[in-house]
Design an enzyme around this catalytic site. Structure first.
Site, short mmCIF file in Angstrom:
data_model
loop_
_atom_site.label_atom_id
_atom_site.label_comp_id
_atom_site.label_asym_id
_atom_site.label_seq_id
_atom_site.Cartn_x
_atom_site.Cartn_y
_atom_site.Cartn_z
CG PHE A 51 -9.22 1.08 14.54
CD1 PHE A 51 -9.24 1.62 15.71
CD2 PHE A 51 -8.44 1.30 13.39
CE1 PHE A 51 -8.56 2.87 15.69
CE2 PHE A 51 -7.78 2.77 13.48
CZ PHE A 51 -7.90 3.39 14.60
CD GLU A 52 -15.41 -4.18 15.53
OE1 GLU A 52 -15.71 -4.42 16.66
OE2 GLU A 52 -16.04 -3.26 14.97
CD GLN A 53 -7.59 -7.94 9.90
OE1 GLN A 53 -6.98 -8.77 9.47
NE2 GLN A 53 -6.95 -6.61 10.34
#
Length: 537
Positions: free
Chosen positions: A373-375
């Protein structure tokens, strides 16, 4: 001569388009953002990355897309004063379903802003748009049949249920008329990657077959009518290395035809360059180009046979420009340097900034290095089997949940990293994270244990990769003495064939920097430089 591969490192599924004297190749980017790479050339020899057109949330949001999903097999074409880009956003990989949605975007120029996408269909992946000489437009894609035992990593031919054709209405921006299955493929099976073109009253259909591993091939057929029936090429396959295990360019398949202004014929294809002894492709699937000839209205490789060559005659006599062997990036305010990408999200401002601390790439620690998702991971493609990267990181963690460092990254199951973090007893340390292909668990091991205590201030990190061997090192900022950390690791794991095998994933290796903060406090890490040094020709 054209020296293959013309696009090194992860650049698969090449769709080629000529407009006047200019050639463009679009390649798949999968979960990497922005979406679709477009390279430009004037001579088919020298290529420059000029655009990644899917760059905003209204065009592309891949948060949650699994590894090796996202943007598959773009098709680039030009008609009616516009460039047309067709692509798939794949939302599922494992299991029987693919959930593959096909879209079209347009732009009057390659370098300009591209339109918001128009949804087309979801019947299968690898879409292509053909502009006929009577003004009609035709959309083709493979059809996916979920009622089989085919699943991620183990493709079965019945799931690849032929090539569908339907007319595209540019006025209403929708498909119209009957849907027809025009091509079931050859006995090799796994038919996908369709492209249509027309010559001398014949409609030609090239497809990819055999899966994107070592049995891959470009298959060709022709018909007097666009909806068939299609007769198979006398050799069935135009390009393949499946029966030539010693050829330099392996896994050859999935490409598109192009003609020069003076009528010379070429065909792109993807390929892999495996490393011995395990035949693993750390560079992923790269782009190559073969010279062709016409005989009896059939296309053949100019050198004869079906096996692609490394050196191919160019259409004109030009000098080949080699890239610099050492590229040092100093991070300055402005856009992220073109060679770098990040993963999945259309909100990069939450991941990194080039202005918050001038002269640095600031990464905001978000979700883990295994997130879909949010890396906060910024990386560039590996383009050589042997190379060295260096970076300098300024990072002060206050918990072991805060980590920043340098990574050799393929996906959440296949990566190595040298990191700065905090240890309860040792204080700030440098250590190693290793995830060498354990699927489906993605379990990490720690080859350097708790790590080595390091002094305050910036830290230099490096990794040397020499074919199958990776060695991490570190030094205190300003020191001249590199200190090796941990044992040599198996760099060949960071490849298409590593872990679950050749069809389990099919992108490519990256070298980059990352930060995460699983405490949720978004601890920043500042990187002042990034060096990529080729260690081979």
């Amino acid at each position: 001569m054209i020296r293959n591969p013309i696009l090194r490192g992860f650049n698969p599924d090449p769709s080629i388009c000529r407009v006047g004297e200019d050639y463009y190749i679009a390649t798949s980017t999968f979960e990497w953002y922005p979406g679709v790479q477009i390279h430009h050339s004037r001579d088919l020899v020298n290529w420059t990355l000029v655009r990644r057109p899917l760059e905003r949330a209204s065009q592309l949001d891949m948060r949650g897309n699994p590894d090796s999903c996202g943007i598959w097999a773009p098709c680039l074409s030009y008609a009616d004063g516009l460039f047309w880009l067709v692509y798939t956003d794949v939302k599922r990989y494992d299991g029987n379903f693919k959930d593959a949605h096909n879209y079209i975007v347009t732009s009057p120029t390659i370098e300009g802003e591209w339109s918001d996408p128009v949804y087309v269909n979801s019947s299968g992946f690898d879409p292509s748009l053909f502009h006929d000489d009577d003004g009609r437009k035709w959309f083709v894609n493979m059809q996916w049949n979920h009622r089989t035992e085919s699943y991620g990593g183990a493709p079965k031919s019945p799931a690849f249920d032929g090539i569908l054709l339907q007319e595209w209405d540019a006025g209403t921006k929708s498909l119209k008329g009957p849907i027809k299955n025009i091509f079931a493929g050859s006995p090799l099976g796994l038919v996908e990657g369709p492209h249509l073109f027309k010559r001398n009253g014949w409609y030609y259909l090239t497809t990819a077959e055999g899966g994107t591993g070592y049995d891959h091939a470009v298959t060709m057929a022709r018909s007097r009518a666009i909806d068939g029936p299609y007769e198979m090429h006398p050799n069935t396959h135009l390009i393949t290395s499946k029966d030539a295990p010693n050829a330099v360019l392996q896994r050859a398949g999935h490409g598109q035809y192009v003609e020069t202004p003076d009528g010379q014929a070429y065909h792109t294809h993807l390929c892999g360059r495996p490393m011995r002894p395990k035949r693993r492709c750390t560079l992923g699937r790269e782009t190559a180009l073969q010279k062709c000839i016409w005989e009896d209205d059939w296309l053949y490789l100019a050198q004869g046979g079906v096996v692609p060559e490394v050196d191919v005659p160019a259409p004109v006599d030009v000098e080949r420009h080699e890239k610099a062997s050492r590229i040092e990036t100093r991070f300055e305010p402005g856009p992220l340097p073109m060679e770098f990408q990040w993963l999945r999200t259309p909100q990069p401002e939450r991941l990194f900034s080039l202005s918050e601390r001038p002269g640095h790439l600031r990464l905001h620690g978000r979700e883990s290095i295994g997130s879909w998702f949010e890396q906060a991971l910024v990386a560039r493609r590996q383009e050589h089997h042997s190379f060295r990267t260096e970076t300098t990181v300024d990072f002060l963690p206050d918990t072991y949940q805060q980590v920043a460092g340098l990574t050799h990254y393929y996906n959440r199951h296949k990566f190595y990293a040298v990191v700065v973090t905090l240890h309860e007893k040792l204080g700030r340390v440098v250590t190693i994270f290793s995830c060498p292909g354990d699927f489906p668990h993605g379990r990490m091991i720690f080859p350097a244990g708790s790590g080595v205590a390091i002094p305050d201030g910036p830290v230099d990190l490096t990794m040397d990769i020499r074919e199958n061997d990776l060695q991490f090192s570190w030094r205190a900022g300003g020191s001249n003495d590199w200190q090796a950390l941990g044992p040599a690791l198996d760099a060949g794991v960071i490849s298409d064939e590593g872990g679950r095998g050749e069809h389990g994933s099919f992108t490519g290796a990256f070298a980059g920097v990352f930060a995460f903060d699983t405490s949720g406090r978004a601890r920043p890490a500042d990187f002042s430089r990034f060096v990529y040094q080729a260690l081979e020709g």
